[in-house]
Scaffold this motif. Structure first.
Motif, PDB file in Angstrom:
ATOM      1  N   VAL A 170      49.035  45.537  53.044  1.00 39.91           N
ATOM      2  CA  VAL A 170      48.348  46.359  54.033  1.00 39.91           C
ATOM      3  C   VAL A 170      48.304  47.810  53.549  1.00 39.91           C
TER       4      VAL A 170
ATOM      5  N   ASP B  13      46.641  51.772  54.149  1.00 41.78           N
ATOM      6  CA  ASP B  13      46.074  52.658  55.165  1.00 41.78           C
ATOM      7  C   ASP B  13      46.007  54.077  54.597  1.00 41.78           C
TER       8      ASP B  13
ATOM      9  N   SER C 196      45.407  55.411  62.751  1.00 43.67           N
ATOM     10  CA  SER C 196      44.442  55.088  61.709  1.00 43.67           C
ATOM     11  C   SER C 196      44.355  53.574  61.508  1.00 43.67           C
ATOM     12  N   ILE C 197      43.436  53.155  60.642  1.00 45.81           N
ATOM     13  CA  ILE C 197      43.068  51.737  60.535  1.00 45.81           C
ATOM     14  C   ILE C 197      43.713  51.078  59.316  1.00 45.81           C
ATOM     15  N   PRO C 198      44.621  50.111  59.529  1.00 45.29           N
ATOM     16  CA  PRO C 198      45.198  49.392  58.388  1.00 45.29           C
ATOM     17  C   PRO C 198      44.147  48.438  57.806  1.00 45.29           C
TER      18      PRO C 198
END
Lengths: 329, 329
Positions: free
Chosen positions: A184, A186, A315-317
């Motif tokens: 993952v 980000d 924020s968007i992983p």
């Protein structure tokens, strides 16, 4: 990182079902079936998505001349909360089911996971199933399409598709020769209307790990496609590669290939797990069967955003999982 | 169906973190850490759930004297849409991540899947992570707790917990000796306030397949626990077993064990993937380590409902996955 070579995992066949825009796009001729509208003769969009995925399963089973119960295990994923499409569809199945979730990267995640279970001797035949639907995804992640909200220029367009793919330990002309699981990533992107920018670093990370782990380079592949970075995200991904002096001429993106963004109103291009699945199992699989391509790397990308966390200003992983497809000589 | 014996999968150790009600319950002393309130020093419930899971990971890593990067692969799941808790937590990890979803059955699903990847030689050390939180689950599946909606009598109470478990191919005193993957079962139950009734048939199906596949019976186990059927669902499950003339005296349910339903205001008992994970990796794991139990079967159950499909009047699909834990002599 987590790349593995495989000896004994083959693609038996596939079923690909799409919506009208995907049918009218440049690759439309490669898909098994299409529906004229988003309802697919059902009363709701959610049931329409399920019908497309069920059709794709039936088409795949027919091609390999098998019954639903001949499959050892089903692996599935979709974009609806709680994997709605696959779980409600799986009520019709009599065999065990595993639900995974990697957003738009789920297509390659199911293939990589299924490959490990076959190579590890736990199953002989596994069916992987993924779907996405423009109207169900828009409602859940942004606004119901009926609201007519103006979309931002950096948006992508969720593909309407159901794709089933049977993998097995029985030799066919195309095998999965390797995969890389992603981590993952980000980079702090917070705009849910700009998924390409959020996902490009994840694609880069998985690309880099794949090549390093397996001592491969772009020259080992006829074609490398990312899942659904689309035009803007692909540009960022290629810029990251160029900074490492990597030749990007063989690198494309399923979101750019699926539609003609200059004529079809799809903003930056296609997205959704149906996007990479349609392009790979429709278009690229055909070219591999005809030996026009010999070795292809598919890096499906996924933005793991949650609207509730976006509202909490997080924020968007993102993540990307890669599988390598090879023609068996 | 899909049961497999395992030779080489061991539990390294675990970290268990819970909320105040779980701490005050009959098993409270078995959990590593607890928080006094639902916020866990965070500003939102979602971030609180993530902090609990992160704590459980840190506790587990400390017990096994390893760093985050010593783990080959992370497998995770939670109840939040798009696996929010684990995916946003996984941004802190430097190793690959696979998200799965089986609702409250995810605890055993991650263990079964991780076991196959270890037994198949694809990884040496895998961390499985699951969490649930009463306030995040209530908001998503029913109503925000702040609304003060009156709950129905058949309701269960989502456990607040984060549990990390490290499994590996290095010998310890407790191993996973077998597992059974479940299939999706739906007996037509449509009431989302009565999960026990929806899930009992799935528990029965997996129980039956496990015993038939592996030629085992209740006598092979000191204890068999279901995941989160709770009092009402357990009663149904036991009635189904009695119709097959199966002795049910060794059969219990994690949702009944976690709380004292007569004193704590939890309706039919606990649920959520944190429920079976807490009871198994806190309480049962301790008894196994002390050899007070030698062989335990955990059948975690999951209601795969989607609120949007419930609104479309569809019934609730359920699933159960089982893992068998054994003391190594």
């Amino acid at each position: 990182m987590f790349s593995r070579l495989l000896d004994n995992v083959y693609i038996m066949d596939t079923g690909t079902v799409c919506g009208i825009l995907e049918h009218q796009g440049p690759l439309g001729m490669y898909f098994d079936k299409y529906y004229q509208d988003y309802y697919c003769h059902e009363k709701t969009f959610e049931k329409a998505e399920r019908r497309m995925l069920r059709d794709s399963l039936d088409i795949c089973l027919k091609k390999i001349d098998m019954q639903e119960s001949d499959i050892d295990l089903y692996l599935g994923s979709d974009l609806m909360n709680q994997n709605t499409t696959v779980h409600y569809l799986a009520r019709d199945l009599t065999k065990p089911f595993i639900g995974v979730y990697g957003a738009c990267s789920s297509f390659t995640l199911t293939l990589a996971l299924g490959s490990m279970l076959i190579e590890g001797g736990f199953a002989n035949k596994i069916m992987t199933m993924v779907s996405s639907h423009n109207a169900t995804a828009e409602r859940q992640y942004r606004y119901p399409v009926e609201y007519g909200i103006q979309k931002k220029n950096m948006s992508t367009f969720t593909a309407t598709a159901g794709v089933s793919t049977c993998i097995a330990n029985m030799k066919t002309s195309i095998r999965i020769d390797a995969f890389t699981l992603g981590r993952v990533i980000d980079y702090g992107q917070t705009d849910p209307n700009d998924m390409g920018r959020a996902m490009a670093p994840a694609a880069f990370d998985t690309f880099t790990n794949h090549m390093r782990d397996l001592k491969r380079s772009v020259d080992d592949y006829d074609l490398i496609v990312t899942g659904d970075l689309s035009h803007y995200g692909l540009k960022i991904f290629k810029e990251m590669l160029k900074q490492e002096n990597i030749d990007t001429s063989n690198i494309h993106d399923c979101g750019c290939l699926l539609y003609d963004a200059s004529k079809q109103n799809v903003f930056q291009g296609g997205s959704g797990c149906g996007c990479s699945a349609l392009v790979t199992m429709g278009y690229l699989y055909s070219l591999l069967k005809e030996k026009k391509l010999k070795h292809v790397l598919v890096i499906a990308t996924g933005a793991l955003l949650s609207p509730i966390m976006t509202a909490q200003k997080e924020s968007i992983p993102s993540i990307a999982h890669a599988v390598s497809l090879e023609v068996v000589e």
